[in-house]
Design an enzyme around this catalytic site. Structure first.
Site, PDB file in Angstrom:
ATOM      1  N   LYS A   1     -27.160 -24.201 -31.064  1.00  0.00           N
ATOM      2  CA  LYS A   1     -27.708 -23.297 -30.063  1.00  0.00           C
ATOM      3  C   LYS A   1     -29.135 -22.912 -30.460  1.00  0.00           C
ATOM      4  O   LYS A   1     -29.478 -22.965 -31.653  1.00  0.00           O
ATOM      5  CB  LYS A   1     -26.825 -22.057 -29.886  1.00  0.00           C
ATOM      6  CG  LYS A   1     -26.491 -21.324 -31.209  1.00  0.00           C
ATOM      7  CD  LYS A   1     -27.639 -20.498 -31.704  1.00  0.00           C
ATOM      8  CE  LYS A   1     -27.585 -20.312 -33.199  1.00  0.00           C
ATOM      9  NZ  LYS A   1     -28.893 -20.030 -33.760  1.00  0.00           N
TER      10      LYS A   1
ATOM     11  N   ARG B   1     -38.940 -20.964 -36.951  1.00  0.00           N
ATOM     12  CA  ARG B   1     -38.417 -20.011 -35.974  1.00  0.00           C
ATOM     13  C   ARG B   1     -39.512 -19.105 -35.415  1.00  0.00           C
ATOM     14  O   ARG B   1     -39.302 -18.415 -34.415  1.00  0.00           O
ATOM     15  CB  ARG B   1     -37.312 -19.163 -36.601  1.00  0.00           C
ATOM     16  CG  ARG B   1     -36.060 -19.939 -36.944  1.00  0.00           C
ATOM     17  CD  ARG B   1     -35.153 -19.121 -37.840  1.00  0.00           C
ATOM     18  NE  ARG B   1     -33.934 -19.819 -38.208  1.00  0.00           N
ATOM     19  CZ  ARG B   1     -33.834 -20.722 -39.170  1.00  0.00           C
ATOM     20  NH1 ARG B   1     -34.919 -21.044 -39.859  1.00  0.00           N
ATOM     21  NH2 ARG B   1     -32.693 -21.302 -39.449  1.00  0.00           N
TER      22      ARG B   1
ATOM     23  N   ASP C   1     -33.140 -17.678 -31.445  1.00  0.00           N
ATOM     24  CA  ASP C   1     -32.406 -17.883 -32.685  1.00  0.00           C
ATOM     25  C   ASP C   1     -31.224 -16.928 -32.717  1.00  0.00           C
ATOM     26  O   ASP C   1     -30.310 -17.039 -31.906  1.00  0.00           O
ATOM     27  CB  ASP C   1     -33.331 -17.717 -33.891  1.00  0.00           C
ATOM     28  CG  ASP C   1     -32.694 -18.235 -35.167  1.00  0.00           C
ATOM     29  OD1 ASP C   1     -32.219 -17.405 -35.959  1.00  0.00           O
ATOM     30  OD2 ASP C   1     -32.653 -19.463 -35.365  1.00  0.00           O
TER      31      ASP C   1
END
Length: 407
Positions: free
Chosen positions: A98, A172, A184
């Site tokens: 994901k 990220r 995230d």
């Protein structure tokens, strides 16, 4: 592939061997057979460290390996769309980290692609691992199967990482890599409240705030959120709140302020659902008896380590619109396995992590066997990315960039 095993690959940029490598060790039908990276030497080191027998010099080489049946994609978000399509075209099943894609446009293109929807298409699963653990499903059952009835009116969820866990140059925090808190760990709380409110409930952000990168680096990445909080409403008047933070500062009130700020912070991940007041009976004196259920799950992220489900039923006697008496009935539940009368409890083990539970259902689906009923379909993955994009729009930030890759 033989009838009894599934060859899988894991990407070495994943710093989480517990996502697939460790779970596969306890699964009789899973073998982590190969690894690939853009840096072959790094792949070899990773393979040696984790006992992976085959190292491929490129992603494409791995996809051409006939011994590989399934691929775990833990690449940076920006590469999810392209390499999922490449894997599917090669006939490989995909366990996809994901968020599934960089934005909703990519998600719609991916999950409606003929490679996904065609007959005998490979299995594609977005890896929201927490949803596969019995603790999460037990929590949902206490929400959606209350003996008093009623529907959810409010949901909330939070997840924080301590400051210092991620370096400021981590991918990220790079917009071109489709980074950001909401892309995230923030995607977990969003998914949790969406699960609570129910499929078909479209979340409209009514307020949202974010924390940018520190001033020293924020100028180069102005679109990045390191923390996110948002409030939502649905078309049916339900509400939700989420809170996530990749750089949680310490909140140690007994220390000098400068020390407290420098230390990492900690907050339990928590998810909560509040149901509407339900009228259960009317008394002879004109008082009406209502019940309001609140269900809280402590540590929805990794419940195998510890969790607790608090089910609080608040009873209210109300006369002429005024509350005349209230009392609470509270029970505490832990669910490391399915109920004893459930066939799944004979297969599942109390020590299984979310990832092990997820791997079980992924392989069951590949094998065409009966599953637990827990699954994340394409429509759910699309709706999740649409909610992310709407939230970024409310924040005044751009949706993450769209890949130009096409098949």
């Amino acid at each position: 592939m033989t009838p009894s095993d599934s060859g899988c690959s894991e990407h070495p940029t994943s710093r989480r061997p517990f996502a697939v490598i460790n779970p596969a060790k306890s699964h009789p039908e899973a073998i982590v057979a190969a690894v690939a990276a853009r840096d072959p030497e790094r792949a070899r080191q990773y393979a040696k460290r984790h006992g992976i027998p085959i190292v491929h010099d490129s992603y494409q080489s791995l996809l051409e390996d006939p011994s590989i049946d399934a691929v775990y994609i833990a690449l940076p978000n920006a590469y999810h769309y392209e390499w999922t399509l490449r894997c599917l075209k090669a006939g490989k099943h995909v366990l996809l980290e994901k968020p599934s894609c960089s934005n909703a446009e990519e998600a719609r293109k991916l999950f409606t692609h003929p490679l996904v929807t065609g007959s005998n298409a490979p299995v594609l699963l977005e890896a929201f691992h927490n949803q596969f653990h019995p603790a999460w499903q037990t929590f949902l059952s206490q929400v959606h199967q209350s003996p008093y009835g009623g529907t959810v009116k409010h949901a909330s969820s939070s997840f924080h990482l301590p400051q210092g866990y991620l370096a400021l140059d981590d991918i990220r925090f790079q917009y071109k890599m489709a980074g950001g808190c909401l892309m995230d760990l923030g995607t977990y709380p969003l998914s949790c409240v969406r699960q609570i409110l129910g499929k078909g409930e479209k979340l409209h952000p009514v307020s949202a705030q974010y924390q940018p990168l520190p001033p020293a680096v924020s100028a180069s990445e102005p679109q990045i959120d390191t923390a996110i909080s948002a409030a939502y409403e649905t078309d049916n008047g339900k509400t939700a709140e989420i809170d996530g933070n990749l750089l949680t500062e310490g909140r140690w009130s007994f220390l000098p302020a400068s020390w407290a700020k420098a230390l990492p912070g900690f907050q339990w991940p928590v998810t909560r659902a509040i149901l509407e007041d339900v009228l259960v009976d009317s008394q002879d004196d004109g008082a009406q008896h209502f019940v309001r259920r609140t269900v809280t799950l402590w540590n929805q992220v990794m419940p195998v380590l510890y969790h607790r489900i608090d089910v609080c039923d608040t009873h209210i006697l109300r006369r002429s619109g005024e509350n005349v008496k209230t009392w609470e009935e509270v029970k505490y539940i832990k669910a490391y396995n399915w109920p004893a009368d459930d066939e799944k409890s004979k297969t599942y083990q109390d020590w299984w992590t979310n990832y092990r539970c997820q791997l079980e259902e992924f392989i069951n689906r590949i094998k065409g066997r009966n599953e637990s009923g827990v699954w994340i379909d394409g429509a759910e993955s699309i709706a999740q990315m649409e909610a992310i994009d709407r939230t970024y729009n409310k924040l005044g930030l751009k949706a993450r960039p769209t890949s130009a890759f096409e098949i």
